[in-house]
Enzyme design. Structure first.
Site, mmCIF file in Angstrom:
data_model
loop_
_atom_site.group_PDB
_atom_site.id
_atom_site.type_symbol
_atom_site.label_atom_id
_atom_site.label_comp_id
_atom_site.label_asym_id
_atom_site.label_seq_id
_atom_site.Cartn_x
_atom_site.Cartn_y
_atom_site.Cartn_z
ATOM 1 N N LYS A 140 -17.633 -8.357 3.927
ATOM 2 C CA LYS A 140 -18.889 -8.630 3.215
ATOM 3 C C LYS A 140 -20.033 -8.851 4.205
ATOM 4 O O LYS A 140 -21.153 -8.427 3.963
ATOM 5 C CB LYS A 140 -18.735 -9.825 2.275
ATOM 6 C CG LYS A 140 -17.857 -9.460 1.086
ATOM 7 C CD LYS A 140 -17.940 -10.437 -0.054
ATOM 8 C CE LYS A 140 -17.167 -9.900 -1.252
ATOM 9 N NZ LYS A 140 -16.711 -10.910 -2.174
ATOM 10 N N LYS B 60 -14.355 -3.657 -11.335
ATOM 11 C CA LYS B 60 -15.323 -3.946 -12.394
ATOM 12 C C LYS B 60 -16.743 -4.014 -11.860
ATOM 13 O O LYS B 60 -17.699 -3.953 -12.608
ATOM 14 C CB LYS B 60 -14.945 -5.186 -13.205
ATOM 15 C CG LYS B 60 -14.681 -6.472 -12.426
ATOM 16 C CD LYS B 60 -14.316 -7.584 -13.414
ATOM 17 C CE LYS B 60 -13.442 -8.709 -12.989
ATOM 18 N NZ LYS B 60 -13.495 -9.346 -11.732
ATOM 19 N N LYS C 156 -10.015 1.486 -5.081
ATOM 20 C CA LYS C 156 -9.468 0.972 -6.339
ATOM 21 C C LYS C 156 -10.536 0.874 -7.426
ATOM 22 O O LYS C 156 -11.729 0.773 -7.129
ATOM 23 C CB LYS C 156 -8.733 -0.353 -6.108
ATOM 24 C CG LYS C 156 -9.588 -1.569 -5.955
ATOM 25 C CD LYS C 156 -8.717 -2.833 -5.973
ATOM 26 C CE LYS C 156 -9.595 -4.050 -6.142
ATOM 27 N NZ LYS C 156 -8.883 -5.307 -6.248
HETATM 28 P P1 AMP Z 1 -10.899 -8.875 -9.389
HETATM 29 O O1 AMP Z 1 -11.345 -7.893 -10.426
HETATM 30 O O2 AMP Z 1 -11.057 -8.324 -8.012
HETATM 31 O O3 AMP Z 1 -11.468 -10.252 -9.590
HETATM 32 O O4 AMP Z 1 -9.312 -9.021 -9.544
HETATM 33 C C1 AMP Z 1 -8.630 -9.772 -10.527
HETATM 34 C C2 AMP Z 1 -7.169 -9.395 -10.507
HETATM 35 O O5 AMP Z 1 -6.977 -8.032 -10.923
HETATM 36 C C3 AMP Z 1 -6.503 -9.485 -9.119
HETATM 37 O O6 AMP Z 1 -5.196 -10.012 -9.277
HETATM 38 C C4 AMP Z 1 -6.462 -8.061 -8.630
HETATM 39 O O7 AMP Z 1 -5.395 -7.827 -7.734
HETATM 40 C C5 AMP Z 1 -6.285 -7.271 -9.932
HETATM 41 N N1 AMP Z 1 -6.930 -5.948 -9.844
HETATM 42 C C6 AMP Z 1 -8.262 -5.714 -9.751
HETATM 43 N N2 AMP Z 1 -8.519 -4.391 -9.721
HETATM 44 C C7 AMP Z 1 -7.329 -3.750 -9.764
HETATM 45 C C8 AMP Z 1 -6.922 -2.378 -9.747
HETATM 46 N N3 AMP Z 1 -7.815 -1.385 -9.697
HETATM 47 N N4 AMP Z 1 -5.607 -2.083 -9.816
HETATM 48 C C9 AMP Z 1 -4.701 -3.088 -9.897
HETATM 49 N N5 AMP Z 1 -4.999 -4.403 -9.912
HETATM 50 C C10 AMP Z 1 -6.299 -4.744 -9.851
#
Ligand code: AMP
Ligand code: TRP
Length: 334
Positions: free
Chosen positions: A116, A200, A197
């Protein structure tokens, strides 16, 4: 949820927007399976969300919406604890004590912070301290297991180190939390760039499928998803786009890649994508419907959060009192 001999699971996501099918297939679907076996705590980490630029009214709305999304994804508040991090003051209090046990160098090594910082935008010290707050989230409830993805492993390692350091400086207090990786969790990739990946926070809306996308939108996004050269529907490192769509279909249908490959033998990309879209639409339908009904029910959501706060606060207070005594603070009068 009284004191039980069950092991405690704690994990969290930031309220930074509507969840994607990546969050669902890679994380929340698996969390939902843990609630019968473990004591589960799922804080909504709004304090982590203010470490980067944000809009206050949006944060408030997103935090409430995330509770509704969790419930829609199957996290049953009767069986697990959903609460807001900032409602339990112990998170910040414990983070301070843990911070005083964390060498600067350990925080400077965190790759997420380095990434970051490398982007060049102004950085606040909350972002630097973020892993200590995460350690506090976990240790405040003496969690045994922490389901995390690859990107959070280093932060969990820091939590383990700080717990060990506290135990050796002040005597045994914290359990050392273990990561819990779901063997079947999918890593869902961007529909527009399968080298990264699905996230959001992606600015390219075509890259993600959100839990509340309408059937039409899902259909469009999948039909425009990047595919690979060749025409065979087959998984492989030379076909990241097709592999991603196959794995999304596996996640929603419960079928294996091999089964799907033979079903689509000789089928072109266009028809394959139509089938993927149908399966995703059907898989998300109950989630979207439940989300819409729960999200509109403010009284119900307030009730869930109030109960969650009370239960979490009680647990947190027990550990925090112990910590305060051990580090030499004078006992509180209330
Ligand atoms: P975040 O959206 O980064 O706050 O992630 C929240 C949870 O969702 C975490 O446990 C991440 O590992 C999982 N996660 C987020 N994006 C993905 C993705 N594209 N594929 C699989 N797991 C995800
Ligand atoms: N840092 C995590 C993320 O961005 C969220 C998080 C905060 C968390 N506290 C936690 C995850 C405690 C697991 C346990 O994904």
């Amino acid at each position: 949820m009284s004191d039980s001999p069950r092991k405690t699971v704690l994990t969290a996501a930031q309220p930074t927007g509507i969840l994607t099918i990546g969050n669902y297939l890679g994380a929340i679907k698996h969390w939902a399976k843990l609630v019968d076996e473990y004591e589960c705590l799922f804080p909504l980490v709004d304090m982590h969300a203010i470490t980067v630029p944000y809009v206050p009214a949006e944060l408030r709305q997103r935090t409430r919406s995330l509770v509704a999304q969790y419930i829609a994804c199957g996290l049953d508040p009767e069986k697990c604890n959903l609460f807001i991090q900032s409602h339990v003051t112990g998170h910040a209090e414990l983070a301070w004590v843990l911070g005083c046990l964390t060498p600067l160098g350990e925080l400077q090594r965190m790759t997420q912070f380095k990434d970051k910082t490398a982007k060049g935008s102004p950085i606040n010290s909350g972002l630097f301290f973020y892993p200590v707050l995460m350690a506090a989230d976990i240790l405040l409830y003496n969690a045994d297991l922490v389901p995390v993805g690859e990107d959070q492993k280093q932060h969990l390692e820091l939590a383990r180190n700080v717990a060990e350091r506290f135990n050796s400086n002040y005597s045994e207090t914290f359990k050392i939390p273990e990561p819990k990786i779901a063997a079947t969790a999918a890593r869902v990739l961007s529909l527009q760039d399968p080298a990264k990946k699905m996230s959001k926070s992606d600015e390219n809306q075509g890259a993600t499928i959100l839990l509340n996308d309408s059937p039409d939108v899902i259909d469009k996004k999948i039909s425009r998803a990047v595919t690979d050269s060749g025409s065979e529907v087959k998984a492989g490192s030379d076909k990241p786009g097709v592999t991603n769509l196959l794995s999304i279909m596996c996640g929603f249908s419960g079928r294996s890649i091999e089964e799907l490959q033979s079903e689509f033998f000789g089928v072109g990309y266009g028809d394959f994508k139509k089938r993927v879209a149908e399966v995703v639409i059907e898989g998300l339908r109950p989630i979207r419907e439940k989300f819409e009904s729960v999200n509109d029910d403010k009284a119900y959501l307030d009730g869930v959060l109030k109960e969650g706060e009370e239960v979490a606060q009680k647990k947190a207070y027990k550990i925090l009192s112990k910590v305060h005594r051990k580090v030499g603070f004078v006992e509180r009068f209330r």
